[in-house]
Design a protein around this motif. Structure first.
Motif, PDB file in Angstrom:
ATOM      1  N   ALA A 133       6.805 -11.512 -44.658  1.00 12.46           N
ATOM      2  CA  ALA A 133       7.426 -10.395 -44.713  1.00 12.46           C
ATOM      3  C   ALA A 133       6.394  -9.520 -45.529  1.00 12.46           C
ATOM      4  CB  ALA A 133       8.559 -10.081 -45.257  1.00 12.46           C
ATOM      5  N   ALA A 134       5.913 -10.041 -46.789  1.00 12.47           N
ATOM      6  CA  ALA A 134       4.781  -9.227 -47.660  1.00 12.47           C
ATOM      7  C   ALA A 134       3.517  -9.261 -46.905  1.00 12.47           C
ATOM      8  CB  ALA A 134       4.671 -10.007 -48.852  1.00 12.47           C
ATOM      9  N   PHE A 135       3.132 -10.134 -45.959  1.00  6.89           N
ATOM     10  CA  PHE A 135       1.792 -10.100 -45.357  1.00  6.89           C
ATOM     11  C   PHE A 135       1.952  -9.012 -44.218  1.00  6.89           C
ATOM     12  CE2 PHE A 135      -0.470 -11.150 -41.641  1.00  6.89           C
ATOM     13  CZ  PHE A 135      -2.088 -11.228 -42.023  1.00  6.89           C
ATOM     14  N   ASN A 136       2.998  -8.912 -43.510  1.00  6.04           N
ATOM     15  CA  ASN A 136       3.371  -7.829 -42.278  1.00  6.04           C
ATOM     16  C   ASN A 136       3.155  -6.623 -43.192  1.00  6.04           C
ATOM     17  OD1 ASN A 136       3.234  -9.733 -40.365  1.00  6.04           O
ATOM     18  ND2 ASN A 136       5.750  -9.692 -39.998  1.00  6.04           N
ATOM     19  N   HIS A 137       3.831  -6.548 -44.222  1.00  3.39           N
ATOM     20  CA  HIS A 137       3.749  -5.097 -44.886  1.00  3.39           C
ATOM     21  C   HIS A 137       2.534  -4.667 -45.497  1.00  3.39           C
ATOM     22  CE1 HIS A 137       5.248  -1.807 -47.495  1.00  3.39           C
ATOM     23  NE2 HIS A 137       4.473  -2.124 -48.438  1.00  3.39           N
ATOM     24  N   MET A 138       1.685  -5.648 -45.708  1.00  2.00           N
ATOM     25  CA  MET A 138       0.114  -5.365 -46.138  1.00  2.00           C
ATOM     26  C   MET A 138      -0.567  -5.139 -44.670  1.00  2.00           C
ATOM     27  SD  MET A 138      -2.722  -7.952 -47.485  1.00  2.00           S
ATOM     28  CE  MET A 138      -2.514  -8.775 -45.791  1.00  2.00           C
ATOM     29  N   ALA A 139      -0.218  -5.873 -43.856  1.00  2.00           N
ATOM     30  CA  ALA A 139      -0.778  -5.555 -42.427  1.00  2.00           C
ATOM     31  C   ALA A 139      -0.753  -4.097 -41.851  1.00  2.00           C
ATOM     32  CB  ALA A 139      -0.371  -6.548 -41.279  1.00  2.00           C
ATOM     33  N   ALA A 140       0.779  -3.732 -41.878  1.00  2.00           N
ATOM     34  CA  ALA A 140       0.975  -2.425 -41.653  1.00  2.00           C
ATOM     35  C   ALA A 140       0.429  -1.412 -42.348  1.00  2.00           C
ATOM     36  CB  ALA A 140       2.636  -2.246 -41.615  1.00  2.00           C
TER      37      ALA A 140
END
Length: 471
Positions: free
Chosen positions: A225-232
């Motif tokens: 979830a943190a990676f997806n937030h960073m990707a966004a």
């Protein structure tokens, strides 16, 4: 990682198995030695009682009779040879007289046998050798040497060793496989994350699918979830930076608008005057020729200004290699700014051939630096530009006579924004840095004495294509 950890576990298990096997075999050997020692002690105790009187009388027949009655393995060990000798080492009688005749010296192999309660185990021969001294009245009257067959004990030891090796191999393989399966399952989320990080390096950041995130458990679900937030956030930042770069391109065009209007307005005024002259005095050939020539020069000037502006500010999907004229066009573009601030421009373009460098980003970089130099220099100051080919590099140098480039701006140019954000007045320099990254350019910024800044750019050239002189 999915292979290294199971391999380490397998090696560790093999080392532990080897250590355990060595300890088991050592304890087995010690136990067998104690067992043989106890059995031979019982055997020799009985034999010593029976041999005391015949040895005292040096009666070989009676000694042989006692030895012959001891052939049967009464205590679980089979004697291969028993020799009785006097204190001088002379054989009185032997269980096998043909191998060791009477009245002969003891064989060397028996002479070396130590006396005492211990048994000498000779594994290479499959034998155990022991010696017992005979005494009467506290006086040594002879010795008994016995060789026992221990091949059954050695066979048992080999069977235990084979069982240990087979068991250890099976356990090591099973535990190694279990470790590999466990680590593979544990590493699967890490592999998903590593795959997306590699994708970010190759094609740009991409979020982890929601299905994969929902299937993850514990800390990995939070990590995904943190990676997806960073990707966004990265995607949003890239889109913002793209818009910022385009806005900066348009802003630099706006800075030139007033100067370009002046450059176009002057020829237009001349053209209109020439048309009035042609209308009134067009019948005279000399007036007509001069007027038409004036109109042609004015239109050519307008065409050059428009062409140069379009070449710099309009994206060119099929951008050609850099030509000397691509740099010389920029002198025309900054001429209004130079005149407005009454600056002195020193222009030195030493390139003569077309160079294998994308022209569009290089022109934009040079124009941005020249506009910044004009902005930094005080009225009546100096601005200099120099372009040259040095080996496999195109070298561009822009100098001004301003107060010097601030440290955040220098960091943006040299390191792409390390230590400075592309705000706070460094936006144009940050866009310049991005354009230089496209052509793999390197920048060095130095302060001039007593004042001013010198920016030197080195751009690698893939190769040169010699063309005819276009000057």
């Amino acid at each position: 990682m999915g292979i290294k950890i199971p391999l380490v576990v397998t090696i560790f298990m093999a080392m532990v198995a080897g250590f355990i096997s060595e300890r088991v075999l050592s304890r087995l050997e010690e136990a067998q030695t104690r067992h043989v020692t106890d059995l031979t002690a019982v055997y020799l105790d009985g034999l010593a009682l029976a041999l005391a009187d015949p040895v005292l009388h040096d009666d070989p027949w009676e000694v042989f009779d006692v030895l012959d009655r001891s052939r049967q393995p009464a205590v679980g060990l089979r004697p291969l040879q028993t020799v009785v000798a006097n204190p001088d080492g002379v054989v009185i009688a032997a269980l096998d007289p043909r191998a060791v005749p009477s009245r002969m010296k003891l064989p060397p192999a028996l002479v070396e046998t130590k006396t005492g309660a211990t048994v000498e185990m000779r594994d290479e021969d499959g034998q155990a050798v022991t010696r017992r001294n005979l005494s009467s009245g506290g006086k040594l009257i002879g010795s008994v040497y016995t060789v026992f067959d221990i091949t059954s004990l050695l066979a048992e030891r080999r069977a235990v060793l084979a069982t240990l090796i087979a068991t250890n191999i099976v356990l090591t393989l099973v535990l190694g496989l279990a470790a590999w399966l466990t680590v593979r399952r544990m590493m699967k989320p890490v592999q998903v994350l590593a795959r997306h990080l590699r994708t970010e390096l190759e094609t740009g950041v991409a979020p982890i699918p929601d299905r994969v995130v929902s299937e993850a458990r514990g800390e990995f679900k939070t990590l995904f979830a943190a990676f997806n937030h960073m990707a966004a956030a990265v995607q949003e930042r890239e889109a913002l930076l793209s818009r910022v770069a385009q806005e900066e391109r348009l802003a630099s065009l706006g800075r030139l608008a007033s100067g370009m209007a002046h450059e176009i307005n002057n020829p237009l005024g001349g053209i209109l005057t020439a048309l009035d002259t042609l209308r009134e005095h067009g019948g005279r050939p000399d007036v007509r020729d001069r007027t038409i020539a004036l109109i042609e020069r004015g239109l050519n000037g307008i065409r050059d200004v428009v062409r140069t502006a379009l070449a710099v500010h309009r994206p060119d999907p099929g951008s050609h290699s850099l030509r000397p004229i691509d740099l010389d066009d920029l002198e025309l573009l900054i001429a209004p700014e130079i005149r407005r601030k009454r600056l002195h421009l020193c222009w030195n373009n030493e390139t003569r051939d077309e160079m294998a460098v994308c022209a569009t980003p290089v022109r934009q970089v040079v124009l941005n630096l020249l506009l910044n130099a004009c902005h930094a220099s005080p009225p009546g100051g100096d601005v200099a530009f120099r372009a040259s080919a040095e080996g496999p590099h195109l070298v561009l140098q822009v100098e001004d006579s301003g107060p010097g480039l601030p440290e955040p701006g220098r960091l943006v140019l040299e390191h792409g924004g390390a230590g400075a954000h592309p705000s706070n007045g460094a936006l144009g320099l940050w866009v310049t840095r991005r354009l230089l990254d496209e052509v793999k350019g390197r920048v060095s910024v130095t302060q001039r004495e007593p004042f001013g800044t010198s920016v030197v750019i080195r751009i690698p050239v893939a190769g040169k294509r010699m063309l005819a002189d276009v000057a």
